[in-house]
Design an enzyme around this catalytic site. Structure first.
Site, PDB file in Angstrom:
ATOM      1  N   ASP A   1     -16.747  64.772  20.113  1.00 42.27           N
ATOM      2  CA  ASP A   1     -15.758  65.802  19.773  1.00 42.27           C
ATOM      3  C   ASP A   1     -14.336  65.268  19.883  1.00 42.27           C
ATOM      4  OD1 ASP A   1     -17.466  68.208  19.363  1.00 42.27           O
ATOM      5  OD2 ASP A   1     -18.054  67.796  21.422  1.00 42.27           O
TER       6      ASP A   1
ATOM      7  N   ASP B   1     -17.474  58.616  22.057  1.00 44.97           N
ATOM      8  CA  ASP B   1     -17.421  60.052  22.299  1.00 44.97           C
ATOM      9  C   ASP B   1     -17.559  60.750  20.945  1.00 44.97           C
ATOM     10  OD1 ASP B   1     -16.746  62.571  23.671  1.00 44.97           O
ATOM     11  OD2 ASP B   1     -14.851  62.396  22.602  1.00 44.97           O
TER      12      ASP B   1
END
Length: 215
Positions: free
Chosen positions: A6, A4
């Site tokens: 953010d 991932d």
């Protein structure tokens, strides 16, 4: 490896916080802490629905808000993007080991292109953006798409996530999951290994999550 972006690789949630609170002020309101936490890991459309409802303005056009946020966050990403602790070291170790690697993010492609200036365009064999899938996290489609692009069975992939939404997506896809909570706590879940920071993660841990013996 499926990363991932953010809150996992880069400390961008603080920048999203600035943009979202500025949007709320633009609309004459104040974003609640509950709503701010609720949007973490969600698609842009769902985030704007949460924000509009929180402000008591559900009639607002989601696309207009998305365009405003995208313009502002692009400015912030160009000047204020920082690595999360341990993230760069782990990513470099994964790449040095020749492990197929994908970025799997709810952020849109224009924003990701700016982030890649920090992350490194050669750091990933595939990039899956939130505006390039039909169904966003917590649906499994983003992670299933990444595994397909890497030509690796999803059951042989480790996904690293910082939010409950992202963890749910990776689990539903069938990946092994390493959770590294950032802005929002993640409740203990069977089969999900948690660390306080990626400084505690290395190739041996990733192999263990897949049930492999240490190298």
């Amino acid at each position: 490896m499926l990363f991932d972006m953010d809150g996992t690789l880069v400390d961008s949630e603080k920048l999203w916080d600035v943009a979202l609170r500025e949007l709320a002020a633009e609309y004459g309101g104040t974003l609640s802490d509950f709503a701010r936490r609720a949007v973490i890991g969600t698609s842009m459309a769902e985030s704007m629905r949460i924000v509009h409802d929180d402000l008591g303005q559900p009639e607002r056009d989601p696309q207009a808000s998305i365009d405003w946020i995208n313009a502002r966050i692009l400015e912030l990403f160009r000047t204020g993007l920082r690595w999360r602790p341990g993230a760069l070291t782990l990513l470099r170790a994964v790449r040095a080991a020749g492990i197929p690697t994908a970025l799997v993010t709810s952020s849109g492609r224009p924003l990701v292109e700016v982030a890649l200036d920090t992350l490194g365009r050669d750091s990933f064999d595939a990039v899956v953006c939130g505006d390039e899938v039909d169904l966003a996290k917590p649906h499994p489609e983003p992670y299933l798409t990444a595994a397909r692009l890497l030509d690796v069975p999803i059951g042989r992939c480790v996904a690293i996530e910082d939010s409950p939404t992202g963890v749910a997506s990776a689990l539903a896809a069938g990946a092994a999951v390493l959770a590294v909570p950032a802005e929002v706590p993640i409740a203990p879940i069977d089969g999900v290994h948690q660390v306080e920071s990626l400084t505690a993660a290395d190739l041996e841990l990733l192999a263990a999550l897949l049930g492999e013996p240490p190298a």
